[in-house]
Motif scaffolding. Sequence first.
Motif, mmCIF file in Angstrom:
data_model
loop_
_atom_site.group_PDB
_atom_site.id
_atom_site.type_symbol
_atom_site.label_atom_id
_atom_site.label_comp_id
_atom_site.label_asym_id
_atom_site.label_seq_id
_atom_site.Cartn_x
_atom_site.Cartn_y
_atom_site.Cartn_z
ATOM 1 N N HIS A 111 1.984 2.530 -1.599
ATOM 2 C CA HIS A 111 2.068 3.884 -2.156
ATOM 3 C C HIS A 111 1.127 4.806 -1.380
ATOM 4 C CE1 HIS A 111 2.286 7.054 -5.179
ATOM 5 N NE2 HIS A 111 3.250 6.374 -5.765
ATOM 6 N N GLY A 112 1.552 6.049 -1.172
ATOM 7 C CA GLY A 112 0.730 7.008 -0.433
ATOM 8 C C GLY A 112 -0.639 7.215 -1.049
ATOM 9 N N SER A 113 -0.733 7.040 -2.375
ATOM 10 C CA SER A 113 -2.013 7.280 -3.050
ATOM 11 C C SER A 113 -2.847 6.006 -3.179
ATOM 12 C CB SER A 113 -1.754 7.871 -4.431
ATOM 13 O OG SER A 113 -1.106 6.918 -5.241
ATOM 14 N N SER A 114 -2.467 4.955 -2.462
ATOM 15 C CA SER A 114 -3.164 3.663 -2.580
ATOM 16 C C SER A 114 -4.660 3.758 -2.309
ATOM 17 C CB SER A 114 -2.547 2.657 -1.591
ATOM 18 O OG SER A 114 -1.229 2.347 -1.943
ATOM 19 N N ASP A 115 -5.431 3.106 -3.183
ATOM 20 C CA ASP A 115 -6.862 2.942 -2.928
ATOM 21 C C ASP A 115 -7.073 1.536 -2.343
ATOM 22 O OD1 ASP A 115 -6.418 1.270 -5.064
ATOM 23 O OD2 ASP A 115 -7.606 2.436 -6.486
ATOM 24 N N ALA A 116 -8.317 1.132 -2.129
ATOM 25 C CA ALA A 116 -8.593 -0.161 -1.505
ATOM 26 C C ALA A 116 -7.987 -1.307 -2.316
ATOM 27 C CB ALA A 116 -10.105 -0.341 -1.360
ATOM 28 N N LYS A 117 -8.061 -1.205 -3.643
ATOM 29 C CA LYS A 117 -7.534 -2.262 -4.509
ATOM 30 C C LYS A 117 -6.018 -2.405 -4.320
ATOM 31 C CE LYS A 117 -7.229 -3.263 -9.360
ATOM 32 N NZ LYS A 117 -7.066 -2.422 -10.543
ATOM 33 N N ALA A 118 -5.346 -1.269 -4.209
ATOM 34 C CA ALA A 118 -3.892 -1.294 -4.029
ATOM 35 C C ALA A 118 -3.531 -1.948 -2.699
ATOM 36 C CB ALA A 118 -3.328 0.115 -4.097
ATOM 37 N N PHE A 119 -4.262 -1.608 -1.640
ATOM 38 C CA PHE A 119 -4.001 -2.229 -0.331
ATOM 39 C C PHE A 119 -4.327 -3.727 -0.380
ATOM 40 C CE2 PHE A 119 -4.355 2.158 1.512
ATOM 41 C CZ PHE A 119 -3.121 2.183 2.134
ATOM 42 N N PHE A 120 -5.373 -4.072 -1.095
ATOM 43 C CA PHE A 120 -5.735 -5.480 -1.275
ATOM 44 C C PHE A 120 -4.605 -6.231 -2.002
ATOM 45 C CE2 PHE A 120 -7.631 -8.827 -3.909
ATOM 46 C CZ PHE A 120 -8.303 -9.576 -2.958
ATOM 47 N N THR A 151 -9.693 0.054 5.462
ATOM 48 C CA THR A 151 -10.815 -0.691 6.017
ATOM 49 C C THR A 151 -11.484 -1.557 4.955
ATOM 50 O OG1 THR A 151 -11.162 1.172 7.502
ATOM 51 C CG2 THR A 151 -12.946 -0.398 7.315
ATOM 52 N N GLU A 152 -11.699 -0.936 3.799
ATOM 53 C CA GLU A 152 -12.315 -1.654 2.686
ATOM 54 C C GLU A 152 -11.410 -2.805 2.222
ATOM 55 O OE1 GLU A 152 -15.104 -1.708 1.373
ATOM 56 O OE2 GLU A 152 -14.873 -2.524 -0.656
ATOM 57 N N ALA A 153 -10.109 -2.551 2.191
ATOM 58 C CA ALA A 153 -9.156 -3.574 1.733
ATOM 59 C C ALA A 153 -9.132 -4.768 2.680
ATOM 60 C CB ALA A 153 -7.756 -2.972 1.600
ATOM 61 N N VAL A 154 -9.103 -4.528 3.995
ATOM 62 C CA VAL A 154 -9.051 -5.670 4.928
ATOM 63 C C VAL A 154 -10.360 -6.478 4.868
ATOM 64 C CG1 VAL A 154 -7.308 -4.755 6.525
ATOM 65 C CG2 VAL A 154 -9.733 -4.274 6.951
ATOM 66 N N ARG A 155 -11.477 -5.787 4.632
ATOM 67 C CA ARG A 155 -12.749 -6.480 4.503
ATOM 68 C C ARG A 155 -12.717 -7.427 3.291
ATOM 69 N NH1 ARG A 155 -17.217 -6.282 2.155
ATOM 70 N NH2 ARG A 155 -16.664 -4.530 0.800
ATOM 71 N N LEU A 156 -12.235 -6.909 2.159
ATOM 72 C CA LEU A 156 -12.119 -7.722 0.946
ATOM 73 C C LEU A 156 -11.121 -8.860 1.133
ATOM 74 C CD1 LEU A 156 -11.917 -4.859 -1.721
ATOM 75 C CD2 LEU A 156 -13.780 -6.530 -1.501
ATOM 76 N N ALA A 157 -9.979 -8.542 1.747
ATOM 77 C CA ALA A 157 -8.916 -9.534 1.925
ATOM 78 C C ALA A 157 -9.375 -10.657 2.861
ATOM 79 C CB ALA A 157 -7.654 -8.871 2.458
ATOM 80 N N TRP A 201 -9.292 -14.474 1.621
ATOM 81 C CA TRP A 201 -8.397 -15.450 2.245
ATOM 82 C C TRP A 201 -8.859 -15.773 3.671
ATOM 83 C CZ3 TRP A 201 -5.888 -11.061 -0.181
ATOM 84 C CH2 TRP A 201 -5.404 -11.354 -1.475
ATOM 85 N N PRO A 202 -9.799 -16.701 3.803
ATOM 86 C CA PRO A 202 -10.361 -17.001 5.122
ATOM 87 C C PRO A 202 -9.319 -17.631 6.059
ATOM 88 C CG PRO A 202 -11.667 -18.005 3.342
ATOM 89 C CD PRO A 202 -10.420 -17.509 2.735
ATOM 90 N N ASP A 203 -8.251 -18.183 5.501
ATOM 91 C CA ASP A 203 -7.209 -18.802 6.330
ATOM 92 C C ASP A 203 -6.295 -17.770 6.977
ATOM 93 O OD1 ASP A 203 -6.038 -17.907 3.984
ATOM 94 O OD2 ASP A 203 -4.602 -19.570 3.854
ATOM 95 N N THR A 204 -6.456 -16.515 6.605
ATOM 96 C CA THR A 204 -5.557 -15.469 7.104
ATOM 97 C C THR A 204 -6.311 -14.502 8.009
ATOM 98 O OG1 THR A 204 -4.257 -15.618 5.084
ATOM 99 C CG2 THR A 204 -3.980 -13.612 6.381
ATOM 100 N N THR A 205 -5.677 -14.131 9.112
ATOM 101 C CA THR A 205 -6.258 -13.114 9.982
ATOM 102 C C THR A 205 -5.646 -11.755 9.658
ATOM 103 O OG1 THR A 205 -6.584 -14.726 11.739
ATOM 104 C CG2 THR A 205 -6.583 -12.395 12.392
ATOM 105 N N PHE A 206 -6.499 -10.771 9.466
ATOM 106 C CA PHE A 206 -6.017 -9.425 9.185
ATOM 107 C C PHE A 206 -6.238 -8.550 10.410
ATOM 108 C CE2 PHE A 206 -6.819 -11.423 5.161
ATOM 109 C CZ PHE A 206 -5.684 -11.090 4.441
ATOM 110 N N ILE A 207 -5.171 -7.849 10.805
ATOM 111 C CA ILE A 207 -5.234 -7.025 12.012
ATOM 112 C C ILE A 207 -5.149 -5.555 11.617
ATOM 113 C CG2 ILE A 207 -4.163 -6.582 14.261
ATOM 114 C CD1 ILE A 207 -2.579 -9.399 13.338
ATOM 115 N N LEU A 208 -6.180 -4.815 11.937
ATOM 116 C CA LEU A 208 -6.193 -3.389 11.643
ATOM 117 C C LEU A 208 -5.621 -2.659 12.854
ATOM 118 C CD1 LEU A 208 -7.211 -1.625 9.262
ATOM 119 C CD2 LEU A 208 -9.340 -1.331 10.540
#
Lengths: 332, 332
Positions: free
Chosen positions: A292-301, A18-24, A28-35
């Motif tokens: 990675h299974g241990s990914s934090d928000a930065k990793a997902f970003f 959730t945190e990663a998609v918010r940051l992303a 990148w306003p030109d990109t739509t992120f779908i959760l």
Amino acid sequence: MRIAFDAHGGDHAPDAVTEAVRLAASEWPDTTFILIGRDESLLPEGVPNLEFRRVSEQIEADDEPVKAVRRKKDSSIVVGCQMVKKREADAFISGGNTGALMAAGLFYTGRIKGVDRPALAPVFPTLSGKGMLVLDVGANPEARPEHLRQYACMGSIYVEKVLGYTKPRVGLLNIGTEVGKGTELAKEAFALLEKEKSIHFIGNIEARDVLSGPCDVLVCDGFSGNILLKNTEGVAKAIFDRLKQEFTRNLSAKLAAAILKPRLKRFKEEMDYTEHGGAPLLGLAGPVIKAHGSSDAKAFFNAARQARLFVERGVIAEIEHELTQQEELTSK
Amino acid sequence: MRIAFDAHGGDHAPDAVTEAVRLAASEWPDTTFILIGRDESLLPEGVPNLEFRRVSEQIEADDEPVKAVRRKKDSSIVVGCQMVKKREADAFISGGNTGALMAAGLFYTGRIKGVDRPALAPVFPTLSGKGMLVLDVGANPEARPEHLRQYACMGSIYVEKVLGYTKPRVGLLNIGTEVGKGTELAKEAFALLEKEKSIHFIGNIEARDVLSGPCDVLVCDGFSGNILLKNTEGVAKAIFDRLKQEFTRNLSAKLAAAILKPRLKRFKEEMDYTEHGGAPLLGLAGPVIKAHGSSDAKAFFNAARQARLFVERGVIAEIEHELTQQEELTSK
């Protein structure tokens, strides 16, 4: 561009996702992120380029992959792979069950024409900081020489387009550097790679040298690659854990360690797998990335950044072009 | 007892070997140590239980193993293996060309009845300090399920007799802990190991866990085992080298590191392969031990201790008894 995220994949999901998609979305306003998730309240409010796709099921980390993918058709992993197939998303990122993601990718996203078997291809951290793509690390425990040749071609294209390496050096994981070393698979693969004109093959690479980054793309069967990956992670973790223990044993050790801490931390970060995003499932007909299974928000970003390049640079089309062209040449 | 040493094997030969036999001769007056070398002046003078065996040739580290063993018949490696065969020595220790030692062992020492393929079996250091025998790490790049079963039986007997472990736990190197994981080889070997009554099989072991010592005997094909061994060594070395670099970058780092140095040193020693002696070539008809190429005098001395136990405890006879008994049962 539209990039889908599995809200329920990984040890720190859904919060890290959730945190990663918010940051992303903000980056990148030109990109739509779908959760893709089970509960719409996970979606950060008031962000225009964020969407939600509700699913009713969830594949757990310990579910048997093939069964789970067949039975839980309304899970985030299955729906994400289907969305890529149907072009409802340009890429899909999941930190969930690796086997299930590979199975769903094969069943629902499908393979690129000319590719026999998709490979799981993480970037290994190297001491130079550059990183080395290793494939396959376990999508297919068994491999034939021709598969290793395809891995080499796919890996070269990927690191050139996504990581920006020029004329990437391709190595073959083996038990000696000399020609003629290893199993029949290794020997036959060596011969194929040597003949392959579309790559820059530099020969056999030994497991002792992987951290120094002796090549940019390391090719291996999934069994050996998985052992290499898990052993590298395991040995590094065991050493860092033990250092921490030694450095907190008494007051003088603690004080001395405090001075060295920033250096240790920087080094540990360099050794961090998640810095380079996730591992693409190279060979699938659309960009699917295993975080990675241990990914934090930065990793997902970071995985979102990687997915954008994956799509923008036309990696899939280039792989298809390269491998079908070869097929045509061979069949002539 | 008579233990032969290759004077010319290893990075620190002949000095480290000469020093080791001098120490060993003094530690065990009941044992005669035979130095096999090209120059008799290497032999320490005035030690009653030291002998010299002169040879005229030498196998180099980069010689092609099979050719070297066939052509250089009067080399220390060939002569040492022949001496074991002829019972002129009870054991032979070399830090030289691993491939040549294995080839000479097969050609001149021969196999134990009931063993299809000898395996190279080093002890991996574990964080508990106990150590874990891993076999095979490269004597045979390719293996069949039955070979892995034989490795398991030989390894169990060796660690019980030489390392003194009771009811040693046997694990199978695999890419997941669940039953049914891995290649056909791994799956079939799992089934054989599960049925094998003479061992205590505990299941699949993942490469990430090897340093924590999850079992006492880890069974694998020579290709995977070699990757595991070299990767473990390589990752540990790269991390320690990098730490050293970070810790000497400026004065405050140097001062802090000085306080932590004894702890780091102790830890590094625990991770040292040579602490446990060398790697036996298990399955040869006599005790032949491959000492690490980087062995110092202490490592060669430890290999002498190991060779004594190998001989005294009757490991070879026990392996033959166990494996031929099984053959008889199978053929009935």
